[in-house]
Design an enzyme around this catalytic site. Structure first.
Site, PDB file in Angstrom:
ATOM      1  N   ASP A  67      10.210  38.569  35.785  1.00 22.12           N
ATOM      2  CA  ASP A  67      10.138  38.524  37.246  1.00 22.12           C
ATOM      3  C   ASP A  67      11.504  38.662  37.902  1.00 22.12           C
ATOM      4  O   ASP A  67      12.537  38.600  37.237  1.00 22.12           O
ATOM      5  CB  ASP A  67       9.463  37.221  37.710  1.00 22.12           C
ATOM      6  CG  ASP A  67       9.872  36.012  36.867  1.00 22.12           C
ATOM      7  OD1 ASP A  67      10.963  36.050  36.287  1.00 22.12           O
ATOM      8  OD2 ASP A  67       9.099  35.046  36.801  1.00 22.12           O
ATOM      9  N   HIS A 137       2.499  27.238  36.191  1.00 16.94           N
ATOM     10  CA  HIS A 137       2.665  28.701  36.311  1.00 16.94           C
ATOM     11  C   HIS A 137       3.398  29.278  35.101  1.00 16.94           C
ATOM     12  O   HIS A 137       4.171  28.591  34.429  1.00 16.94           O
ATOM     13  CB  HIS A 137       3.318  29.096  37.644  1.00 16.94           C
ATOM     14  CG  HIS A 137       4.777  28.828  37.782  1.00 16.94           C
ATOM     15  ND1 HIS A 137       5.364  28.455  38.968  1.00 16.94           N
ATOM     16  CD2 HIS A 137       5.801  28.889  36.897  1.00 16.94           C
ATOM     17  CE1 HIS A 137       6.666  28.320  38.810  1.00 16.94           C
ATOM     18  NE2 HIS A 137       6.953  28.570  37.551  1.00 16.94           N
ATOM     19  N   GLU A 142       1.176  31.861  40.039  1.00 16.39           N
ATOM     20  CA  GLU A 142       0.909  30.522  40.555  1.00 16.39           C
ATOM     21  C   GLU A 142      -0.569  30.183  40.359  1.00 16.39           C
ATOM     22  O   GLU A 142      -1.388  31.075  40.098  1.00 16.39           O
ATOM     23  CB  GLU A 142       1.273  30.485  42.045  1.00 16.39           C
ATOM     24  CG  GLU A 142       2.729  30.848  42.361  1.00 16.39           C
ATOM     25  CD  GLU A 142       3.718  29.724  42.045  1.00 16.39           C
ATOM     26  OE1 GLU A 142       3.356  28.764  41.330  1.00 16.39           O
ATOM     27  OE2 GLU A 142       4.868  29.814  42.516  1.00 16.39           O
TER      28      GLU A 142
HETATM   29  C1  F6R Z   1      11.270  32.485  34.981  1.00 15.05           C
HETATM   30  C2  F6R Z   1       9.852  32.235  35.174  1.00 15.05           C
HETATM   31  C3  F6R Z   1       9.303  30.884  35.522  1.00 15.05           C
HETATM   32  C4  F6R Z   1      10.013  29.743  34.807  1.00 15.05           C
HETATM   33  C5  F6R Z   1       9.397  28.398  35.205  1.00 15.05           C
HETATM   34  C6  F6R Z   1      10.138  27.239  34.584  1.00 15.05           C
HETATM   35  O1  F6R Z   1      11.504  33.841  34.633  1.00 15.05           O
HETATM   36  O2  F6R Z   1       9.111  33.150  35.079  1.00 15.05           O
HETATM   37  O3  F6R Z   1       7.930  30.858  35.182  1.00 15.05           O
HETATM   38  O4  F6R Z   1       9.917  29.918  33.428  1.00 15.05           O
HETATM   39  O5  F6R Z   1       9.437  28.273  36.597  1.00 15.05           O
HETATM   40  O6  F6R Z   1      11.419  27.188  35.115  1.00 15.05           O
HETATM   41  P1  F6R Z   1      12.546  26.231  34.515  1.00 15.05           P
HETATM   42  O7  F6R Z   1      12.783  26.671  33.121  1.00 15.05           O
HETATM   43  O8  F6R Z   1      13.753  26.463  35.381  1.00 15.05           O
HETATM   44  O9  F6R Z   1      12.004  24.850  34.611  1.00 15.05           O
END
Ligand code: F6R
Length: 240
Positions: A67, A137, A142
């Site tokens: 993303d 997610h 979401e």
């Molecule tokens: C990032 C992504 C998100 C994160 C998720 C967890 O490329 O796609 O799904 O993996 O929001 O984020 P962290 O690791 O910062 O807790």
């Protein structure tokens, strides 16, 4: 679904990195699906360490990221393109021409999604690395996102904006939209590797592993994939 529970973030990162390193050693032309956020930073650090110490080469590896934030150019220090260069690409011998992310500054978001979907059709991930949102997610899919979704424009939820604001100076600086691979694009990967740490993810981990398979908790779809490894620390696994 294989669940590996580690003592802490450091051990989680070493275990996850070893899985990716072994994939690359077995197939130096592997397609790696990559993620951003706090969870994979230690994994990337261990891949870099191994590259420097053992010479594992990424020269012929190709990558596709999950993303990118809408409105952020690749040079912006909060963009995911910048994150990937800083945490991995600039520290190993990968050819930047072999790395792919959706563009956050494309004139037409739908055309950019179409381009990325066409690319993913030709590049099946040998392994897809994922983090987990506290709301379940994956990518920026979401709760409520259909399992058949492909790369699309996403309105981020208040929950996700709040979670991600820790990396910005001000919550108002967090972009409100992103382009994200859809769940179908993630599920096409031959294998999936998730890294999760921290007690704030424990409910989402429980739902993903033991709950009902439902779009209300997007990560629960992984129960339907034949080759998934979840590497999570004790705190994230505390409700299992
Ligand atoms: C990032 C992504 C998100 C994160 C998720 C967890 O490329 O796609 O799904 O993996 O929001 O984020 P962290 O690791 O910062 O807790």
């Amino acid at each position: 679904m294989k669940v590996i529970i580690t003592e802490n973030y450091e051990e989680m990162s070493r275990v996850a990195a070893d899985i990716i390193i072994n994939k690359v050693k077995a197939d130096p032309t592997a397609v790696l699906g990559l993620a951003t956020g706090s969870s994979p930073i230690g994994t990337y650090d261990n891949m870099v360490k191994d590259h420097l110490e053992n010479g594992t080469s990424y020269k012929n590896v190709k990558t596709v990221n999950l993303d990118e934030y809408v409105t952020l150019a690749p040079e912006h220090d909060q963009s995911y393109a910048y994150f990937m260069r800083k945490n991995l690409f600039d520290r190993v011998d990968i050819d930047l021409a072999n790395t792919n992310l959706p563009s956050g500054i494309a004139e037409c978001a739908q055309a950019e999604c179409d381009r990325y979907n066409a690319l993913l059709d030709t590049m099946k991930q040998d392994i897809q690395l994922l983090g987990l949102g506290s709301n379940g997610h994956i990518g920026f899919n979401e709760p409520g996102t259909p399992f058949g979704s492909v790369t699309h424009l996403v309105d981020l939820t208040e929950n996700t904006i709040k979670d991600n604001s820790r990396l910005f100076d001000n919550i108002d600086d967090v972009p409100r939209q992103a382009l994200s691979m859809g769940i179908k694009n993630i599920m096409q990967a031959k294998s999936i590797l998730m890294v999760v740490s921290g007690a704030n993810k424990a409910d989402a981990v429980y739902g993903m592993v033991k709950g009902e398979v439902t779009p209300d908790l997007p990560a629960s779809v992984l129960q339907l994939h034949p080759d998934v490894t979840i590497v999570c620390d004790k705190a994230a696994a505390s409700k299992l």
